[in-house]
Design a protein around this motif. Sequence first.
Motif, PDB file in Angstrom:
ATOM      1  N   VAL A 143      -5.796  29.988  26.658  1.00 37.92           N
ATOM      2  CA  VAL A 143      -4.449  30.085  27.214  1.00 37.92           C
ATOM      3  C   VAL A 143      -4.218  29.008  28.268  1.00 37.92           C
ATOM      4  O   VAL A 143      -3.188  28.309  28.261  1.00 37.92           O
ATOM      5  CB  VAL A 143      -4.214  31.493  27.804  1.00 37.92           C
ATOM      6  CG1 VAL A 143      -2.984  31.511  28.707  1.00 37.92           C
ATOM      7  CG2 VAL A 143      -4.046  32.513  26.685  1.00 37.92           C
ATOM      8  N   TYR A 144      -5.168  28.819  29.162  1.00 36.44           N
ATOM      9  CA  TYR A 144      -4.959  27.848  30.248  1.00 36.44           C
ATOM     10  C   TYR A 144      -5.147  26.411  29.789  1.00 36.44           C
ATOM     11  O   TYR A 144      -4.627  25.479  30.421  1.00 36.44           O
ATOM     12  CB  TYR A 144      -5.831  28.210  31.448  1.00 36.44           C
ATOM     13  CG  TYR A 144      -5.208  29.349  32.214  1.00 36.44           C
ATOM     14  CD1 TYR A 144      -4.222  29.125  33.165  1.00 36.44           C
ATOM     15  CD2 TYR A 144      -5.539  30.671  31.920  1.00 36.44           C
ATOM     16  CE1 TYR A 144      -3.608  30.178  33.831  1.00 36.44           C
ATOM     17  CE2 TYR A 144      -4.928  31.729  32.574  1.00 36.44           C
ATOM     18  CZ  TYR A 144      -3.965  31.463  33.534  1.00 36.44           C
ATOM     19  OH  TYR A 144      -3.333  32.508  34.184  1.00 36.44           O
ATOM     20  N   GLN A 145      -5.824  26.216  28.682  1.00 38.79           N
ATOM     21  CA  GLN A 145      -5.851  24.870  28.098  1.00 38.79           C
ATOM     22  C   GLN A 145      -4.454  24.456  27.635  1.00 38.79           C
ATOM     23  O   GLN A 145      -4.057  23.291  27.787  1.00 38.79           O
ATOM     24  CB  GLN A 145      -6.831  24.824  26.925  1.00 38.79           C
ATOM     25  CG  GLN A 145      -8.282  24.755  27.368  1.00 38.79           C
ATOM     26  CD  GLN A 145      -9.271  24.813  26.218  1.00 38.79           C
ATOM     27  OE1 GLN A 145      -8.958  25.333  25.121  1.00 38.79           O
ATOM     28  NE2 GLN A 145     -10.468  24.319  26.433  1.00 38.79           N
ATOM     29  N   GLU A 146      -3.696  25.405  27.094  1.00 38.23           N
ATOM     30  CA  GLU A 146      -2.330  25.093  26.682  1.00 38.23           C
ATOM     31  C   GLU A 146      -1.454  24.759  27.877  1.00 38.23           C
ATOM     32  O   GLU A 146      -0.652  23.819  27.850  1.00 38.23           O
ATOM     33  CB  GLU A 146      -1.735  26.253  25.893  1.00 38.23           C
ATOM     34  CG  GLU A 146      -0.359  25.946  25.309  1.00 38.23           C
ATOM     35  CD  GLU A 146       0.179  27.053  24.432  1.00 38.23           C
ATOM     36  OE1 GLU A 146       1.258  26.843  23.820  1.00 38.23           O
ATOM     37  OE2 GLU A 146      -0.447  28.131  24.367  1.00 38.23           O
ATOM     38  N   VAL A 176     -11.091  24.383  33.404  1.00 44.85           N
ATOM     39  CA  VAL A 176     -10.121  23.930  32.408  1.00 44.85           C
ATOM     40  C   VAL A 176      -9.127  22.950  33.033  1.00 44.85           C
ATOM     41  O   VAL A 176      -8.868  21.863  32.490  1.00 44.85           O
ATOM     42  CB  VAL A 176      -9.361  25.133  31.806  1.00 44.85           C
ATOM     43  CG1 VAL A 176      -8.159  24.656  30.991  1.00 44.85           C
ATOM     44  CG2 VAL A 176     -10.289  25.962  30.933  1.00 44.85           C
ATOM     45  N   LEU A 177      -8.548  23.320  34.177  1.00 42.33           N
ATOM     46  CA  LEU A 177      -7.543  22.467  34.799  1.00 42.33           C
ATOM     47  C   LEU A 177      -8.165  21.197  35.377  1.00 42.33           C
ATOM     48  O   LEU A 177      -7.539  20.131  35.355  1.00 42.33           O
ATOM     49  CB  LEU A 177      -6.809  23.248  35.895  1.00 42.33           C
ATOM     50  CG  LEU A 177      -6.048  24.503  35.444  1.00 42.33           C
ATOM     51  CD1 LEU A 177      -5.304  25.131  36.616  1.00 42.33           C
ATOM     52  CD2 LEU A 177      -5.087  24.191  34.308  1.00 42.33           C
ATOM     53  N   ARG A 178      -9.384  21.307  35.886  1.00 50.29           N
ATOM     54  CA  ARG A 178     -10.058  20.121  36.434  1.00 50.29           C
ATOM     55  C   ARG A 178     -10.360  19.123  35.326  1.00 50.29           C
ATOM     56  O   ARG A 178     -10.163  17.907  35.500  1.00 50.29           O
ATOM     57  CB  ARG A 178     -11.342  20.533  37.147  1.00 50.29           C
ATOM     58  CG  ARG A 178     -12.159  19.354  37.671  1.00 50.29           C
ATOM     59  CD  ARG A 178     -13.397  19.853  38.389  1.00 50.29           C
ATOM     60  NE  ARG A 178     -13.088  20.351  39.707  1.00 50.29           N
ATOM     61  CZ  ARG A 178     -13.919  21.103  40.437  1.00 50.29           C
ATOM     62  NH1 ARG A 178     -15.088  21.477  39.931  1.00 50.29           N
ATOM     63  NH2 ARG A 178     -13.567  21.487  41.646  1.00 50.29           N
ATOM     64  N   ASP A 179     -10.824  19.598  34.181  1.00 49.93           N
ATOM     65  CA  ASP A 179     -11.108  18.688  33.057  1.00 49.93           C
ATOM     66  C   ASP A 179      -9.838  17.980  32.611  1.00 49.93           C
ATOM     67  O   ASP A 179      -9.851  16.781  32.324  1.00 49.93           O
ATOM     68  CB  ASP A 179     -11.714  19.467  31.889  1.00 49.93           C
ATOM     69  CG  ASP A 179     -13.137  19.920  32.171  1.00 49.93           C
ATOM     70  OD1 ASP A 179     -13.739  19.419  33.146  1.00 49.93           O
ATOM     71  OD2 ASP A 179     -13.641  20.780  31.426  1.00 49.93           O
ATOM     72  N   ALA A 180      -8.724  18.721  32.558  1.00 46.47           N
ATOM     73  CA  ALA A 180      -7.460  18.120  32.128  1.00 46.47           C
ATOM     74  C   ALA A 180      -6.968  17.084  33.126  1.00 46.47           C
ATOM     75  O   ALA A 180      -6.270  16.135  32.751  1.00 46.47           O
ATOM     76  CB  ALA A 180      -6.408  19.202  31.931  1.00 46.47           C
ATOM     77  N   ALA A 181      -7.328  17.264  34.392  1.00 41.20           N
ATOM     78  CA  ALA A 181      -6.891  16.337  35.450  1.00 41.20           C
ATOM     79  C   ALA A 181      -7.951  15.290  35.765  1.00 41.20           C
ATOM     80  O   ALA A 181      -7.870  14.628  36.797  1.00 41.20           O
ATOM     81  CB  ALA A 181      -6.537  17.117  36.705  1.00 41.20           C
ATOM     82  N   HIS A 182      -8.956  15.174  34.870  1.00 36.84           N
ATOM     83  CA  HIS A 182     -10.004  14.157  35.008  1.00 36.84           C
ATOM     84  C   HIS A 182     -10.726  14.267  36.342  1.00 36.84           C
ATOM     85  O   HIS A 182     -10.951  13.282  37.054  1.00 36.84           O
ATOM     86  CB  HIS A 182      -9.428  12.754  34.836  1.00 36.84           C
ATOM     87  CG  HIS A 182      -8.640  12.577  33.577  1.00 36.84           C
ATOM     88  ND1 HIS A 182      -9.224  12.588  32.322  1.00 36.84           N
ATOM     89  CD2 HIS A 182      -7.300  12.428  33.369  1.00 36.84           C
ATOM     90  CE1 HIS A 182      -8.287  12.432  31.397  1.00 36.84           C
ATOM     91  NE2 HIS A 182      -7.120  12.345  32.004  1.00 36.84           N
ATOM     92  N   GLY A 183     -11.088  15.521  36.688  1.00 38.72           N
ATOM     93  CA  GLY A 183     -11.902  15.752  37.862  1.00 38.72           C
ATOM     94  C   GLY A 183     -11.147  16.127  39.117  1.00 38.72           C
ATOM     95  O   GLY A 183     -11.773  16.526  40.114  1.00 38.72           O
TER      96      GLY A 183
END
Length: 420
Positions: A143-146, A176-183
């Motif tokens: 869900v949070y990946q979306e 999840v959010l950190r990976d999407a924001a590149h750290g």
Amino acid sequence: MRITGYRTLTTVHRWGRPVGDANGVFADGVVPVPIILVDTDEGITGVGLGSHAEADVLFAAIEGEDPRGVTVLYDRMLRQTFKAGHAGARFGTIGALDTALWDIKAQAAGEPLWRLLGGLDRTVPAYASGLDIGLSEDELVAVYQEYAEHGIRAAKIKGGLDPDRDRRRLTLVQEVLRDAAHGERPGLMLDANETWTRKQAVRHVAEIERTLDLIWIEEPVRRWDAEGLAAVQRGVRASVASGENLTGLEQYRPLLAAGALDIVQTAAVHGVTHFLRVAALAHAHDLPVSPIGNTPIGLLHAATAMPHHLVSELQDLQPPAGLSLDLHVADGAFVLGDTPGLGLRVDAETIAARHTPHTAAPGTPHIRPEQAGRRLLPVTGNPPPHPARSTPPAPVVQEPRPALHPDLDLLVTPRHDERT
């Protein structure tokens, strides 16, 4: 321009997964969404989302008036409830009618509401809020990946039953959010939905804060407990947020006087005028304001004109069935459109094709569990779902004499006191 009548519809939000909080879960993910439509003699219809409770009584306060005098009409609706009071579902009906009047006012002016209210920027910062306590850890991550794919970098999860479980789930969402924001480190919030005592709140949040940094803890104790909220505020590093269930300025004043709130919240179903007044009160105390709600369209428009708006809740990325919104989510924000009014349209044929949603019953988020605030030990595992229905839901009975509204493509019915 005069107000000539109103209509009611009820659609559903189909989440496609369990949704709920510490008080209970809708296992089928089907949640009712009431709609009020307000007509005028100039063919403009306004739309509001909220309760239908005592709609006939409240509509009597505004019938025949010019809808553009919306704040005066709001006070007339409050006066209409003088003896019984305006709390609970009745306040949601006032909010729905109020939002519909703001929609009419902006349509009549030929402008989106955000511009009419003085907003310069159509973007409203958002945080993800998945009503996710009933999800497994794998489902939570999906869900949070979306959300993350839409640029969301802050999230609020539902918790309050088991601090160890809350910490694990907050950590998963952070990853999840950190990976999407590149750290880049994301923002995290936790909503306990009034499930703790004062001491439990301080103890459990402090335990979570040993390894995680929370922006805020939401409704850690009862909504009206000014002393308790202030005690939590002093005992934890996180800010304390509350207000979505408060119904009137008189309920905010004791909390603000006690220094009990760091983040002042209001619910979308309580209307635009309520938000504007609460926001002004919060601004006078140098506190930020943050709207709450499943479809907070009216408050998003109003938030653009608030210099102390912090962030708005984004629950689902899809609207309820039969509704379309002139907005989208991009780069972590709601982006409002240019359609005059709220930019909210209703497809009543889609709504009519649905089945009646279940009503609140023990085990749903709408009913406080008997053990809330009195649990000695953590509740392990997922919370119990909504009890299974004993009979299938009945189809909707269409209201009499429908007519197609030519301007807004709304399938509407005559006002309640004219029905046969």
